[in-house]
Design a protein around this motif. Structure first.
Motif, PDB file in Angstrom:
ATOM      1  N   TRP A 141      36.980  79.588  25.962  1.00 50.27           N
ATOM      2  CA  TRP A 141      38.413  79.901  26.011  1.00 50.27           C
ATOM      3  C   TRP A 141      38.642  81.210  26.755  1.00 50.27           C
ATOM      4  CZ3 TRP A 141      41.831  76.375  25.372  1.00 50.27           C
ATOM      5  CH2 TRP A 141      41.582  75.288  24.514  1.00 50.27           C
ATOM      6  N   MET A 145      40.775  81.672  30.022  1.00 43.99           N
ATOM      7  CA  MET A 145      41.863  82.658  30.073  1.00 43.99           C
ATOM      8  C   MET A 145      41.744  83.500  31.342  1.00 43.99           C
ATOM      9  SD  MET A 145      42.407  86.140  29.398  1.00 43.99           S
ATOM     10  CE  MET A 145      41.186  86.734  28.240  1.00 43.99           C
ATOM     11  N   VAL A 149      44.526  83.666  34.209  1.00 43.75           N
ATOM     12  CA  VAL A 149      45.210  84.919  34.566  1.00 43.75           C
ATOM     13  C   VAL A 149      44.952  85.256  36.036  1.00 43.75           C
ATOM     14  CG1 VAL A 149      45.359  87.392  34.086  1.00 43.75           C
ATOM     15  CG2 VAL A 149      45.194  85.788  32.207  1.00 43.75           C
ATOM     16  N   GLY A 154      47.269  86.240  40.689  1.00 44.73           N
ATOM     17  CA  GLY A 154      46.747  86.380  42.040  1.00 44.73           C
ATOM     18  C   GLY A 154      45.858  87.599  42.181  1.00 44.73           C
TER      19      GLY A 154
ATOM     20  N   ASP B  20      41.174  73.411  16.442  1.00 43.84           N
ATOM     21  CA  ASP B  20      40.366  74.325  17.248  1.00 43.84           C
ATOM     22  C   ASP B  20      41.018  74.570  18.598  1.00 43.84           C
ATOM     23  OD1 ASP B  20      38.652  74.607  15.244  1.00 43.84           O
ATOM     24  OD2 ASP B  20      36.922  73.632  16.203  1.00 43.84           O
ATOM     25  N   SER B  21      41.533  73.486  19.180  1.00 47.10           N
ATOM     26  CA  SER B  21      42.160  73.625  20.488  1.00 47.10           C
ATOM     27  C   SER B  21      43.391  74.513  20.394  1.00 47.10           C
ATOM     28  CB  SER B  21      42.571  72.265  21.043  1.00 47.10           C
ATOM     29  OG  SER B  21      41.439  71.448  21.139  1.00 47.10           O
ATOM     30  N   ARG B  23      44.037  76.765  18.226  1.00 49.92           N
ATOM     31  CA  ARG B  23      43.596  78.141  17.997  1.00 49.92           C
ATOM     32  C   ARG B  23      43.133  78.767  19.313  1.00 49.92           C
ATOM     33  NH1 ARG B  23      40.006  77.522  13.159  1.00 49.92           N
ATOM     34  NH2 ARG B  23      41.722  77.450  11.702  1.00 49.92           N
ATOM     35  N   GLY B  24      42.336  77.994  20.037  1.00 47.58           N
ATOM     36  CA  GLY B  24      41.825  78.488  21.307  1.00 47.58           C
ATOM     37  C   GLY B  24      42.944  78.800  22.280  1.00 47.58           C
ATOM     38  N   ILE B  25      43.895  77.874  22.370  1.00 43.40           N
ATOM     39  CA  ILE B  25      44.997  78.076  23.316  1.00 43.40           C
ATOM     40  C   ILE B  25      45.824  79.287  22.898  1.00 43.40           C
ATOM     41  CG2 ILE B  25      47.178  77.087  24.112  1.00 43.40           C
ATOM     42  CD1 ILE B  25      45.689  74.327  23.949  1.00 43.40           C
ATOM     43  N   CYS B  28      43.861  82.410  23.544  1.00 37.24           N
ATOM     44  CA  CYS B  28      43.790  82.509  24.999  1.00 37.24           C
ATOM     45  C   CYS B  28      45.088  83.043  25.563  1.00 37.24           C
ATOM     46  CB  CYS B  28      43.568  81.093  25.511  1.00 37.24           C
ATOM     47  SG  CYS B  28      42.810  80.979  27.064  1.00 37.24           S
ATOM     48  N   ALA B  31      45.566  86.789  24.475  1.00 40.27           N
ATOM     49  CA  ALA B  31      44.682  87.679  25.239  1.00 40.27           C
ATOM     50  C   ALA B  31      45.100  87.688  26.703  1.00 40.27           C
ATOM     51  CB  ALA B  31      43.236  87.219  25.104  1.00 40.27           C
ATOM     52  N   GLY B  32      45.489  86.516  27.208  1.00 37.19           N
ATOM     53  CA  GLY B  32      45.906  86.419  28.604  1.00 37.19           C
ATOM     54  C   GLY B  32      47.159  87.218  28.875  1.00 37.19           C
ATOM     55  N   LEU B  35      46.132  90.809  28.958  1.00 40.95           N
ATOM     56  CA  LEU B  35      45.450  91.111  30.226  1.00 40.95           C
ATOM     57  C   LEU B  35      46.453  91.124  31.374  1.00 40.95           C
ATOM     58  CD1 LEU B  35      42.797  91.589  31.711  1.00 40.95           C
ATOM     59  CD2 LEU B  35      42.496  89.124  31.881  1.00 40.95           C
ATOM     60  N   GLY B  36      47.364  90.143  31.358  1.00 37.44           N
ATOM     61  CA  GLY B  36      48.379  90.072  32.402  1.00 37.44           C
ATOM     62  C   GLY B  36      49.257  91.309  32.412  1.00 37.44           C
ATOM     63  N   PHE B  38      48.429  94.260  31.276  1.00 37.82           N
ATOM     64  CA  PHE B  38      47.582  95.360  31.734  1.00 37.82           C
ATOM     65  C   PHE B  38      47.482  95.345  33.255  1.00 37.82           C
ATOM     66  CE2 PHE B  38      43.529  97.437  32.611  1.00 37.82           C
ATOM     67  CZ  PHE B  38      43.653  98.584  31.851  1.00 37.82           C
ATOM     68  N   ILE B  39      47.340  94.137  33.815  1.00 35.51           N
ATOM     69  CA  ILE B  39      47.207  94.020  35.272  1.00 35.51           C
ATOM     70  C   ILE B  39      48.505  94.427  35.953  1.00 35.51           C
ATOM     71  CG2 ILE B  39      47.000  92.333  37.135  1.00 35.51           C
ATOM     72  CD1 ILE B  39      44.956  90.868  35.395  1.00 35.51           C
ATOM     73  N   ARG B  43      48.612  97.421  38.634  1.00 32.26           N
ATOM     74  CA  ARG B  43      48.753  97.131  40.058  1.00 32.26           C
ATOM     75  C   ARG B  43      49.853  97.973  40.696  1.00 32.26           C
ATOM     76  NH1 ARG B  43      50.587  90.963  39.757  1.00 32.26           N
ATOM     77  NH2 ARG B  43      49.555  90.892  41.765  1.00 32.26           N
ATOM     78  N   LEU B  62      44.402  93.056  45.808  1.00 30.60           N
ATOM     79  CA  LEU B  62      43.828  92.924  44.467  1.00 30.60           C
ATOM     80  C   LEU B  62      43.215  91.548  44.237  1.00 30.60           C
ATOM     81  CD1 LEU B  62      46.409  94.910  42.351  1.00 30.60           C
ATOM     82  CD2 LEU B  62      44.131  95.613  43.078  1.00 30.60           C
ATOM     83  N   ALA B  63      43.504  90.606  45.124  1.00 32.45           N
ATOM     84  CA  ALA B  63      42.830  89.309  45.054  1.00 32.45           C
ATOM     85  C   ALA B  63      41.532  89.340  45.841  1.00 32.45           C
ATOM     86  CB  ALA B  63      43.742  88.208  45.600  1.00 32.45           C
TER      87      ALA B  63
END
Lengths: 307, 285
Positions: A141, A145, A149, A154, B20-21, B23-25, B28, B31-32, B35-36, B38-39, B43, B62-63
């Motif tokens: 997972w 992720m 992201v 990008g 489980d799925s 929970r994972g999603i 995910c 956290a995503g 992270l997004g 933070f990015i 940037r 950045l890519a």
């Protein structure tokens, strides 16, 4: 928990084969980790520019380009097609790890490995509980992720927070506050989740595991018939679930550890007083008789400790 | 997870799988999002952090940049550095330079671009004079010595594209009445953004001339305006020659035959040549 499992892991192996033989892969691994780090530090510290760059991308002897394939993959997902140099570098690294085992990166090269190994050592010494253990699928997972992201923003998403490259780059180019991420991993492994970072979360390891899913170099429980259930291999293995199918396999089932989670660290070979384990290749068809039924009917005493 | 349990095939019923799925999603997604966020935070490139020559636009950069630091290593003047977390503004580990510290010396062979393995520094950049690291802006005209009428000229002198990227535009010094002001003037199409002007500005502390990213320094040209001195073609084929409004007698001051002549006015002494149609009481008629 029996008295025997309270004994230090590998004590029997030390008694049987001596200290060096019971630690050789650990020592070799630390040497390897130091070797790869010092290769990169030769330049900035001593002005010997054999290798420039860091684990994300480097140039050796002005000719050999290497690129982290995980970063290259994220770059592709983010919508950038790297120049040929970068692609070739990623291909070389990917092929190498596809042969010797993807997670060899984790145990023999990655600079975070000594950090999490240190956390685990202290965790053991303090006798802490194993804490939160994420499910086996969690690392997938996390990898998903990171891919998502990367695609959505990008960007090479994981590089914004990756403690692996932050530590490595920090040591070579300057740390800034990157040490905070490394400390966070240490504390996480020490207090929150035993072997949590490398074993359950880090998407770099997951990616490399995927890369080495069909790797040639493997550990085999070749003499599993000699196993006396001391459980030392389970206690020492950072991914202990990989041992079971090989060690406890029935006759006819392969003794080779085929799970891509295995990091080929070789510690199971070190600590086994019965010399059950050995490095081999995945096509090794040497017959390995299964253990007798004794152990099957009797749950191993150290299982709770190992888990 | 006991060793024994693992050797048996795991019973994965539908409910367990869905749980489980989910929970994972959920994990995910959480956290995503973190992270997004933070990015998106990381940037935001500070205005004073300049990317190396040939760097792609920040979003593409950045890519593409794998943060290997090979450009930093091959920079002979130690201009480039990798951003350190918490200390420098740009995204961690990406290369940048601060013009006021060490400007780009504009090497002819552009070693940083050659070193880049991924094309984050565009290999299409062959001539360093085509680089667009930013645009110099004379940002403080109140403290610039040249703008005050003195002859500092340092930014102009050090410019590697002297007389093209920076020119000195002469104008009358209104303060003294008999001197000139030689105004440093940047021409963005020639300016590479190397930052030598900013580095060498003699003012203590901040420079009066600074290199800023083009996205900040440059306005978008007003394409909806027709610059008549560049494009002499009229907008419409035949201009309608409307009668010119000239000052003339009366309120209906259409051009009088023979044009406006004060002598032709009813009262030649009257300014503007028209008589108000009203009289204020008590005034002289």
């Amino acid at each position: 928990m029996s008295i025997k499992t309270r004994a230090p892991v590998g004590r029997e192996a030390i008694a049987t084969f001596g200290w060096w033989r019971a630690h050789r892969f650990l020592i070799l691994r630390r040497l390897s980790q130091m070797f790869f780090l010092s290769l990169f530090l030769l330049g900035p510290w001593f002005g010997i520019w054999w290798i420039k760059g860091n684990l994300s991308g480097s140039l050796s002897f002005g000719i050999l380009p290497l690129t982290d394939p995980f970063i290259a993959a994220q770059s592709l997902i983010a919508g950038h097609w790297p120049e040929l140099t970068g692609l070739i570098g990623a291909l070389i690294v990917a092929l190498a790890y596809a042969l010797i085992g993807g997670r060899v990166y984790c145990s023999w090269v990655c600079p975070v490995n000594p950090v999490t190994d240190g956390a685990h050592w202290l965790h053991d010494r303090l006798g802490l509980k194993k804490g939160w253990q994420p499910k086996a699928g969690t690392r997938w997972w996390v990898l998903a992720m990171v891919v998502a992201v990367s695609a959505l923003t990008g960007t090479i998403a994981w590089e914004f927070v990756n403690p692996v490259s932050m530590l490595h780059r920090g040591l070579i180019f300057g740390m800034g506050l990157a040490w905070a991420f490394v400390v966070a991993v240490f504390v996480f492994d020490l207090f929150v989740s035993r072997r949590g970072w490398c074993g359950h979360l880090c998407p770099v390891g997951t990616f490399y595991g995927l890369l080495g899913a069909k790797s040639v170099l493997r550990v085999s429980a070749a003499r599993r018939a000699d196993c006396d259930d001391c459980m030392d291999c389970f206690a020492v293995c950072p991914e202990m679930h990989v041992i079971t199918p090989a060690l406890r396999g029935q006759a006819g089932e392969t003794p080779i550890i085929l799970s891509h989670d295995c990091t080929n660290c070789g510690r199971c070979i070190d600590v086994c007083a019965k010399d059950v384990f050995a490095f081999t290749h995945r096509f090794d068809a040497t017959d390995a008789p299964a253990r007798d039924d004794r152990s099957r009917s009797q749950p191993a005493s150290g299982a709770s400790r190992a888990a | 997870m006991s060793a024994k349990k693992n050797s048996q095939p795991r019973q994965m019923d539908r409910r367990r799988f869905l749980q489980d799925s989910a929970r994972g999603i959920a994990g995910c997604a959480l956290a995503g999002m973190g992270l997004g966020y933070f990015i998106s935070d990381a940037r935001a490139l500070p205005a004073q952090a300049l990317r190396p020559p040939g760097a792609l636009a920040e979003d593409d950069f950045l890519a593409a940049c794998i943060r290997c630091g090979l450009c930093v290593r091959d920079c002979p003047y130690n201009t480039l550095v990798l951003a350190e977390l918490g200390r420098d503004g740009p995204a961690t580990g990406t290369p940048f330079f601060t013009a006021r510290d060490i400007p780009c010396e504009m090497c002819e062979d552009i070693p940083c671009v050659l070193a880049c393995p991924t094309g984050a520094l565009d290999p299409a950049l062959r001539d360093i004079d085509d680089a667009k690291m930013g645009v110099a802006v004379l940002i403080d005209q109140e403290n610039c010595l040249n703008a005050l009428g003195l002859r500092c000229d340092v930014c102009y002198r050090v410019c590697p594209v002297i007389d093209e990227a920076i020119t000195l535009e002469r104008s009358h010094n209104e303060r003294s009445g008999h001197h000139a002001i030689f105004m440093p003037t940047v021409h963005a199409d020639k300016c590479t953004g190397c930052g030598k002007c900013e580095k060498s500005c003699v003012l203590p502390g901040e420079a009066a001339i600074k290199v800023l990213p083009a996205r900040i320094a440059r306005a978008e040209a007003a394409d909806h305006y027709k610059l008549g001195w560049e494009d002499r073609n009229p907008l419409v084929d035949d201009l309608i020659d409307l009668p010119d409004r000239l000052p003339g007698p009366g309120t209906d001051n259409l051009a009088a035959p023979g044009g406006y002549l004060p002598e032709a006015m009813p009262d030649p002494g009257m300014e503007g040549g028209f008589t108000p149609s009203f009289k204020l009481p008590g005034t002289r008629p």
